[in-house]
Design a protein around this motif. Structure first.
Motif, short mmCIF file in Angstrom:
data_model
loop_
_atom_site.label_atom_id
_atom_site.label_comp_id
_atom_site.label_asym_id
_atom_site.label_seq_id
_atom_site.Cartn_x
_atom_site.Cartn_y
_atom_site.Cartn_z
N ALA A 175 0.96 -1.39 -0.34
CA ALA A 175 0.05 0.01 0.06
C ALA A 175 0.76 1.16 0.04
O ALA A 175 1.09 2.05 -0.98
N ARG A 176 1.85 1.08 0.46
CA ARG A 176 2.97 2.38 0.91
C ARG A 176 2.93 2.89 -0.34
O ARG A 176 3.48 3.68 -0.56
N GLU A 177 4.38 1.86 -0.84
CA GLU A 177 5.14 1.74 -2.45
C GLU A 177 4.52 1.92 -3.16
O GLU A 177 5.37 3.04 -3.29
N PHE A 178 3.63 1.74 -3.57
CA PHE A 178 2.61 1.93 -4.19
C PHE A 178 1.38 2.72 -4.52
O PHE A 178 0.19 3.27 -5.56
N GLY A 179 1.93 3.34 -3.90
CA GLY A 179 0.39 4.99 -3.25
C GLY A 179 -0.83 4.84 -3.41
O GLY A 179 -1.67 5.05 -3.79
N LEU A 180 -1.51 3.04 -2.85
CA LEU A 180 -2.26 3.00 -2.56
C LEU A 180 -3.00 3.26 -1.69
O LEU A 180 -2.58 3.93 -0.77
N GLY A 181 -4.52 3.93 -2.49
CA GLY A 181 -5.43 5.05 -1.05
C GLY A 181 -6.39 4.60 -1.51
O GLY A 181 -7.29 3.75 -2.52
N PRO A 182 -7.74 5.90 -1.52
CA PRO A 182 -8.83 5.60 -2.02
C PRO A 182 -9.35 5.94 -2.94
O PRO A 182 -10.91 5.33 -3.33
N GLU A 183 -8.35 6.49 -3.68
CA GLU A 183 -8.48 6.73 -4.91
C GLU A 183 -8.62 5.13 -6.46
O GLU A 183 -8.74 5.44 -6.63
N THR A 184 -7.97 4.38 -5.36
CA THR A 184 -7.70 2.50 -5.67
C THR A 184 -8.11 1.92 -6.41
O THR A 184 -8.89 2.19 -5.18
N VAL A 185 -8.39 1.65 -7.72
CA VAL A 185 -9.51 0.77 -7.49
C VAL A 185 -8.92 -0.81 -8.38
O VAL A 185 -9.12 -0.44 -9.78
N ALA A 186 -9.39 -1.57 -7.71
CA ALA A 186 -8.47 -2.88 -8.43
C ALA A 186 -9.39 -4.05 -8.36
O ALA A 186 -10.08 -4.16 -7.90
N LEU A 187 -8.71 -4.94 -9.67
CA LEU A 187 -9.27 -5.94 -10.53
C LEU A 187 -8.48 -7.04 -9.51
O LEU A 187 -7.66 -7.22 -9.29
N GLN A 188 -9.94 -7.60 -8.90
CA GLN A 188 -9.17 -9.13 -8.08
C GLN A 188 -8.97 -9.94 -9.74
O GLN A 188 -10.05 -10.46 -10.38
N VAL A 189 -8.10 -10.66 -9.75
CA VAL A 189 -7.10 -11.04 -10.28
C VAL A 189 -7.20 -12.38 -10.64
O VAL A 189 -7.64 -13.53 -11.02
N ALA A 190 -6.21 -13.18 -9.50
CA ALA A 190 -5.79 -14.32 -8.91
C ALA A 190 -6.90 -15.09 -8.47
O ALA A 190 -8.40 -14.48 -8.15
N PRO A 191 -6.35 -16.37 -8.66
CA PRO A 191 -8.24 -17.37 -8.07
C PRO A 191 -7.40 -17.29 -6.88
O PRO A 191 -7.02 -17.43 -5.94
N LEU A 192 -8.85 -17.70 -6.53
CA LEU A 192 -8.40 -17.40 -4.80
C LEU A 192 -8.37 -19.12 -4.04
O LEU A 192 -7.65 -20.01 -5.48
N GLY A 193 -6.96 -19.72 -3.72
CA GLY A 193 -6.64 -20.43 -3.64
C GLY A 193 -5.34 -20.49 -3.12
O GLY A 193 -4.43 -21.51 -3.07
N TYR A 194 -4.62 -19.07 -4.14
CA TYR A 194 -3.44 -19.14 -4.44
C TYR A 194 -2.99 -17.98 -3.62
O TYR A 194 -3.57 -16.57 -3.53
N ASP A 195 -1.85 -17.36 -2.86
CA ASP A 195 -1.35 -16.75 -1.90
C ASP A 195 -1.27 -14.99 -2.87
O ASP A 195 -1.95 -13.84 -2.11
#
Length: 499
Positions: A175-195
């Motif tokens: 979160a800190r390194e890549f400047g994630l915050g309230p404006e972040t909209v992330a798409l969940q790509v990885a399948p559940l079951g994988y870290d």
């Protein structure tokens, strides 16, 4: 200690109406997510979820799966997420090796999967009459946070035990390194079951952002993927593989599929084929190549790929905060500057070890000869050399490979093949196509005249996930051997015809 669940609760208190999750069923706001987490945490706590309890989470992608993982952490217990689309036999193996004590699922999935977890499951679709308040205190840093799995040569996957210290440190770094915050909209790509799905989901939520959760089939198809990016305003992809990026790059409207995305984190396999094919120009925003094994909490190094990348080397960059990377020889002594050594990783992210495998844990999790008393290193089996841009990845010391972002041990596939009654011998080898993509080829011998490739695939599919499925089967009367009587793997390398 404070966990990402505490951050979610904090966002819910300060901004209850902010959207946390966007799903096909609608938006879920932070206050609603936090309330759902508390309800599930109470149900789990009433059923005995405590520190070091392993809770298997078997749910379809969606808001319930996100809330369930957070609820486990809220109780101080550890989660083991399962991809319910994998074969039931595979899921049963994961549950056994992971030591699951409780199961969190739905009534329909509980009946279909019949997972070997003691006691009745905690059902998210049926209110628990004995729910109690979750404990007020957070977990200790050195208690178990989650169990993840790697491909193993024994036929059973290896369960990696990751502690809260490593998980919390890594999510906050991201979160800190890549400047994630309230404006972040992330798409969940990885399948559940994988870290990787942990990063996908909880780094944005920790930062107060929004996570878009769609069916896996929609994420993997270019049309629905591009539509999701546009309609939801996705600007962040935290868990893409080079194979997926290359797939997108091969589409006629490749640049449009990623329009508006300002951060792409890639990991799991070599990024060089994508860069060599000119893929960097398709990403207008920042592209970061990440490296790290499951045994070290997902990511250990990162490299920001410039607009004009160096395609002559596989650069994975410098250590993330709280991580130490050493290049050592077989005696665990530092190699000379610029020389090739084994990548050995220390610091916050190093896992506790493998559950139920003390010998393997002692072999790979070793004392750090250059660190303070009590510090440990994980011997990755990866080879690298240091340069001005950080580490240059140079391959493996063993047979493991990366396929579509997943670590794969060909010996695991061989073990399942040899369980087929008509297979007398099996060797699985990794090969690459003209675009640098790795795939598996299975060389088999035995009374196979009446056994089709489809039958072999069905046999493998009952126990293995899709990324371990060989692309080809090559049949042999006898597998070649060396003078010592061992299978001659070199003779099989590149072999494409029956013998």
């Amino acid at each position: 200690m404070r966990t990402f669940v505490d951050d979610i609760a904090g966002h819910a208190a300060r901004h209850p109406g902010r959207v946390a999750l966007s799903t096909p069923d609608g938006d879920l706001r932070y206050a609603e997510l936090a309330a759902r987490v508390e309800t599930l945490a109470g149900a789990l706590h009433a059923r005995g979820a405590r520190p070091e309890t392993v809770c298997a989470v078997a749910l379809d992608r969606g808001a319930d799966a996100v809330a369930a993982v957070a609820a486990v952490v809220r109780t101080g217990a550890a989660f083991l997420t399962l991809d319910v689309d994998q074969p039931p036999a595979r899921l049963a193996a994961l549950v056994r090796s992971g030591g699951a004590d409780l199961l969190l699922t739905t009534s329909a999935l509980a009946a279909r999967l019949e997972l070997p977890v003691p006691g009745p499951p905690v059902l998210v679709d049926r209110p628990a009459p004995d729910a109690a308040a979750a404990p007020p205190a957070g977990p200790d840093p050195d208690t178990l946070a989650y169990v993840s799995h790697t491909s193993g040569s024994t036929g059973e996957p290896s369960a990696v035990l990751v502690e809260h210290r490593g998980l919390d440190s890594y999510l906050r770094f991201t979160a800190r390194e890549f400047g994630l915050g309230p404006e972040t909209v992330a798409l969940q790509v990885a399948p559940l079951g994988y870290d990787a799905s942990i990063r996908d989901t909880f780094a944005p939520l920790l930062a107060g952002g929004r996570v878009v959760v769609l069916p896996r089939a929609d994420v993997l198809r270019p049309g629905p993927f591009g539509a999701a990016v546009r309609s939801h305003g996705v600007n962040t992809l935290l868990s893409t593989t080079p194979s997926f990026l290359s797939f997108l790059a091969g589409q006629p409207d490749a640049a449009g599929l990623l329009a508006g995305v300002r951060l792409v984190l890639s990991s799991g396999e070599s990024l060089r084929p994508f860069l060599t094919a000119g893929g960097r120009s398709l990403i207008a925003g920042e592209l970061v190549n990440q490296y790290g094994p499951t045994e070290c909490t997902m990511t250990s190094t990162r490299y920001r790929v410039p607009a004009v990348p160096d395609t002559g080397a596989d650069l994975v960059g410098t250590p993330i905060d709280g991580v130490v990377v050493r290049l050592l020889d077989d005696a665990l002594a530092p190699v000379a500057e610029g020389a090739v050594g084994e990548v050995c990783i220390g610091g916050n992210g190093v896992a506790r070890g493998y559950r139920g495998r003390p010998g393997r844990t002692a072999e790979l999790f070793v004392p750090d000869p250059l660190g303070p008393p009590g510090s440990r290193l994980y011997r990755t089996g990866d080879l690298a050399a240091a340069g001005p841009d950080g580490l240059r990845y140079l391959g493996r010391t063993d047979r493991q490979v990366k396929i579509r972002g997943h670590r794969a041990d060909p010996a695991e596939v061989e073990g399942v093949l040899l369980a087929h009654p008509q297979v007398a011998g099996a060797v699985v080898a990794a090969e690459s196509d003209d675009q640098g993509r790795v795939f598996l080829v299975a060389h088999v011998a035995g009374a196979l005249a009446g056994t089709t490739d489809a039958a072999l695939r069905t046999h493998l599919g009952s126990a293995l996930p899709p990324h371990l499925m060989p692309r080809r089967f090559v049949r042999h009367t006898h597998l070649p051997t060396t003078r010592s009587g061992k299978t001659d793997r070199r003779a099989l390398s590149g072999s494409g015809g029956a013998r």
